[in-house]
Design an enzyme around this catalytic site. Structure first.
Site, PDB file in Angstrom:
ATOM      1  N   CYS A   1      28.541  55.470  52.663  1.00 29.70           N
ATOM      2  CA  CYS A   1      28.561  55.659  51.213  1.00 29.70           C
ATOM      3  C   CYS A   1      27.129  55.626  50.711  1.00 29.70           C
ATOM      4  CB  CYS A   1      29.390  54.570  50.537  1.00 29.70           C
ATOM      5  SG  CYS A   1      29.193  54.614  48.752  1.00 29.70           S
TER       6      CYS A   1
ATOM      7  N   GLU B   1      32.028  30.630  29.991  1.00 30.14           N
ATOM      8  CA  GLU B   1      32.501  31.495  31.071  1.00 30.14           C
ATOM      9  C   GLU B   1      33.858  30.962  31.558  1.00 30.14           C
ATOM     10  OE1 GLU B   1      31.748  34.276  32.991  1.00 30.14           O
ATOM     11  OE2 GLU B   1      33.408  33.626  34.262  1.00 30.14           O
TER      12      GLU B   1
ATOM     13  N   ASP C   1      28.823  39.482  26.413  1.00 29.66           N
ATOM     14  CA  ASP C   1      28.787  40.439  27.533  1.00 29.66           C
ATOM     15  C   ASP C   1      30.177  40.487  28.173  1.00 29.66           C
ATOM     16  OD1 ASP C   1      28.125  42.092  29.624  1.00 29.66           O
ATOM     17  OD2 ASP C   1      26.854  40.646  30.667  1.00 29.66           O
TER      18      ASP C   1
ATOM     19  N   CYS D   1      29.795  47.118  29.017  1.00 27.56           N
ATOM     20  CA  CYS D   1      29.910  48.107  30.106  1.00 27.56           C
ATOM     21  C   CYS D   1      30.980  49.145  29.774  1.00 27.56           C
ATOM     22  CB  CYS D   1      30.230  47.405  31.416  1.00 27.56           C
ATOM     23  SG  CYS D   1      31.691  46.384  31.337  1.00 27.56           S
TER      24      CYS D   1
HETATM   25  N1  SAH Z   1      26.660  37.903  31.434  1.00 29.34           N
HETATM   26  C1  SAH Z   1      26.922  37.831  32.850  1.00 29.34           C
HETATM   27  C2  SAH Z   1      28.356  38.166  33.219  1.00 29.34           C
HETATM   28  C3  SAH Z   1      28.964  39.380  32.589  1.00 29.34           C
HETATM   29  S1  SAH Z   1      30.488  39.936  33.280  1.00 29.34           S
HETATM   30  C4  SAH Z   1      25.941  38.682  33.614  1.00 29.34           C
HETATM   31  O1  SAH Z   1      25.301  39.568  33.064  1.00 29.34           O
HETATM   32  O2  SAH Z   1      25.799  38.466  34.824  1.00 29.34           O
HETATM   33  C5  SAH Z   1      31.694  39.245  32.250  1.00 29.34           C
HETATM   34  C6  SAH Z   1      31.975  37.810  32.556  1.00 29.34           C
HETATM   35  O3  SAH Z   1      32.990  37.384  31.638  1.00 29.34           O
HETATM   36  C7  SAH Z   1      32.519  37.528  33.936  1.00 29.34           C
HETATM   37  O4  SAH Z   1      31.757  36.512  34.527  1.00 29.34           O
HETATM   38  C8  SAH Z   1      33.958  37.066  33.688  1.00 29.34           C
HETATM   39  O5  SAH Z   1      34.387  36.085  34.615  1.00 29.34           O
HETATM   40  C9  SAH Z   1      33.868  36.497  32.292  1.00 29.34           C
HETATM   41  N2  SAH Z   1      35.100  36.480  31.505  1.00 29.34           N
HETATM   42  C10 SAH Z   1      36.136  37.353  31.548  1.00 29.34           C
HETATM   43  N3  SAH Z   1      37.046  37.042  30.610  1.00 29.34           N
HETATM   44  C11 SAH Z   1      36.583  35.955  29.951  1.00 29.34           C
HETATM   45  C12 SAH Z   1      37.069  35.180  28.862  1.00 29.34           C
HETATM   46  N4  SAH Z   1      38.243  35.478  28.266  1.00 29.34           N
HETATM   47  N5  SAH Z   1      36.338  34.149  28.429  1.00 29.34           N
HETATM   48  C13 SAH Z   1      35.134  33.862  29.013  1.00 29.34           C
HETATM   49  N6  SAH Z   1      34.632  34.560  30.050  1.00 29.34           N
HETATM   50  C14 SAH Z   1      35.335  35.592  30.518  1.00 29.34           C
END
Ligand code: SAH
Length: 454
Positions: free
Chosen positions: A163, A337, A385, A412
């Site tokens: 890949c 988180e 995020d 994203c």
């Molecule tokens: N800001 C971080 C992670 C972004 S990804 C970075 O840039 O590395 C999104 C994150 O949200 C993931 O770690 C996921 O586990 C978390 N997540 C998903 N649903 C959530 C929720 N309801 N409450 C809190 N965190 C959550």
């Protein structure tokens, strides 16, 4: 059913735009919209109609009459089959323009935001071999176990020995594993029967430190002759730092189970991002494109523009990456988180980087934010995020209720972002700037970072 078009008709079509998912779009003389995957804007095509609906149809390229100027030669055998790349047939400048248009369109169409201009896409220096993570499903064939990738919207495995989005070392891992499975007569898990051992090969790589983690997702607790497997891996991969067995015995599409056993080395690997060290555990989130993540976080940091006395709230913080790269510029960092392992990593990351003003909360962002608000916490800057589904409207209400001066939204998914931005703009926040950063070259995905202020 549309009368002008029928299945298997051959039509000529000019491709004029792209869908968010990266399929070309053209219109017939009768105004029927036809979606043609793997076409390019500007292509003049002979298209075979595959499926007809009331106002639109799907087709596939039968012959290229006149190719688009943006076309390039595809260099991968699995392209169009494996469900991975969408844009291996058009040049990178055109890909970036398609992505910018996707974001701009979403803002206008879904967000009703007509006056916002998205900045030019921050492109990647490396449009291939940029990923640091792979999850390869496997299957049993006449020649034993074989790895591949799922075809789009399917669990059919398409073999792909190399890949081009993955580092070359990942091929070695799959080759060693394949040989071992066959030598020791162990089989791949079969979704239909629930029998067989190996479900997925999951590989993570920390590019800056050159640390490699291999995680085997197994139906059960492990594999037979694990020592032999580990020896084979170590012999060939001097940068191997961690081998983990993840148990997943459920009949589910979710790749990873919740139980991990470390069979060799550490239970994490470590990478460096924006000058900070970060631990990566099998279950915790880490951006798949390290070089572009650094650019993304740097823009987010510039947007936050911290002066030193602020309280910074980082919602959906994962292992704390975004907040920790800013913590030394503010008074206090609070991260939220939902995954426990990621929160543990976030604490270790803070300690490891000698950051003492950070606190992390394990919980759902919505409830955690409500509680912080009820406790009278007043963040000056809030970063969000979220995963692709975006924010829930109650959480948006809570964020706005905390009256931060600035909100930095990292997203994203351009479509849910547009939906959420509309709600923020209806609640006293205005959009100052949007930049798209290409973390996912060759695919339709794009990351966005937005600055809003009160
Ligand atoms: N800001 C971080 C992670 C972004 S990804 C970075 O840039 O590395 C999104 C994150 O949200 C993931 O770690 C996921 O586990 C978390 N997540 C998903 N649903 C959530 C929720 N309801 N409450 C809190 N965190 C959550």
């Amino acid at each position: 059913m549309n009368r002008q078009l029928r299945k298997n008709d051959i039509i000529t079509l000019k491709i004029t735009s792209m869908t968010a998912q990266g399929s070309g779009v053209g219109k017939t003389e009768d105004g029927i919209v036809v979606f043609v995957p793997f076409s390019a804007i500007g292509d003049e095509l002979e298209v075979r109609v595959l499926k007809v609906k009331k106002t639109y149809a799907y087709g596939k390229i039968e012959r290229i009459i006149t190719p688009s100027d943006s076309r390039i030669e595809n260099d991968c055998e699995a392209f169009g089959k494996c469900g991975g790349c969408t844009y291996r047939h058009i040049n990178y400048n055109s890909e970036k323009e398609i992505k910018r248009t996707r974001v701009q369109d979403a803002l206008e169409r879904i967000g009703g935001l007509k006056d916002i201009k998205v900045n030019e896409v921050v492109g990647s220096d490396k449009t291939d071999r940029y990923r640091n993570k792979a999850q390869l499903p496997c299957r049993n064939t006449e020649n034993g176990v074989e790895f591949g990738y799922y075809a789009s919207h399917s669990h059919r495995i398409v073999p792909c020995a190399d890949c081009l989005l993955q580092p070359e070392s990942f091929n070695k891992v799959s080759e060693i594993t394949r040989a071992f499975m066959n030598e020791t007569a162990q089989s791949a898990y079969d979704e239909k029967t629930g029998k067989g051992k190996l479900r997925h090969l999951y590989i993570r790589y920390a590019e800056k430190t050159d640390e490699l983690m291999i995680c085997y997702v197994v139906n059960g607790n492990g594999l037979k002759q694990e020592d032999k497997l580990i020896k084979n891996l170590k012999d060939e991969l001097p940068n191997l730092k961690s081998v983990i067995f993840n148990s997943n015995t459920e009949n589910t599409n979710v790749v990873l189970g919740s139980k991990n056993r470390t069979a060799y080395g550490k239970d994490y690997i470590e990478d460096i991002l924006c000058g900070k060290k970060f631990k990566i555990s099998p279950l915790s989130f880490y951006q798949v494109n390290r070089a572009q993540a650094e650019k993304l976080y740097t823009i987010a940091k510039n947007y936050a523009d911290l002066k030193g006395d602020e309280v910074l709230l980082d919602l959906y913080c994962g292992t704390g990456t975004i907040g920790l790269t800013m913590a030394q510029s503010c008074k206090k960092l609070i991260g939220v988180e939902i995954i426990g392992d990621a929160v543990n990593d976030a604490y270790k990351n803070a300690e490891h980087n000698e950051i003492k003003n950070a606190e992390f909360i394990c919980g759902d962002a919505k409830f955690a934010a409500e509680k912080l608000r009820a406790d009278g916490v007043k963040p000056n800057v809030i970063i969000v995020d979220p995963p692709r589904k975006g924010l829930d409207s109650e959480l948006i209400g809570t964020i706005v209720g905390m009256k931060p001066e600035k909100i930095v939204y990292v997203s994203c998914d351009s479509e849910t972002l547009a939906r959420d931005l509309r709600l923020f703009t209806e609640k006293n926040y205005s959009i100052k700037e949007i930049t798209s950063v290409d973390l996912f070259s060759r695919t339709p995905h794009i990351e966005n970072v937005v600055l809003m202020s009160r």
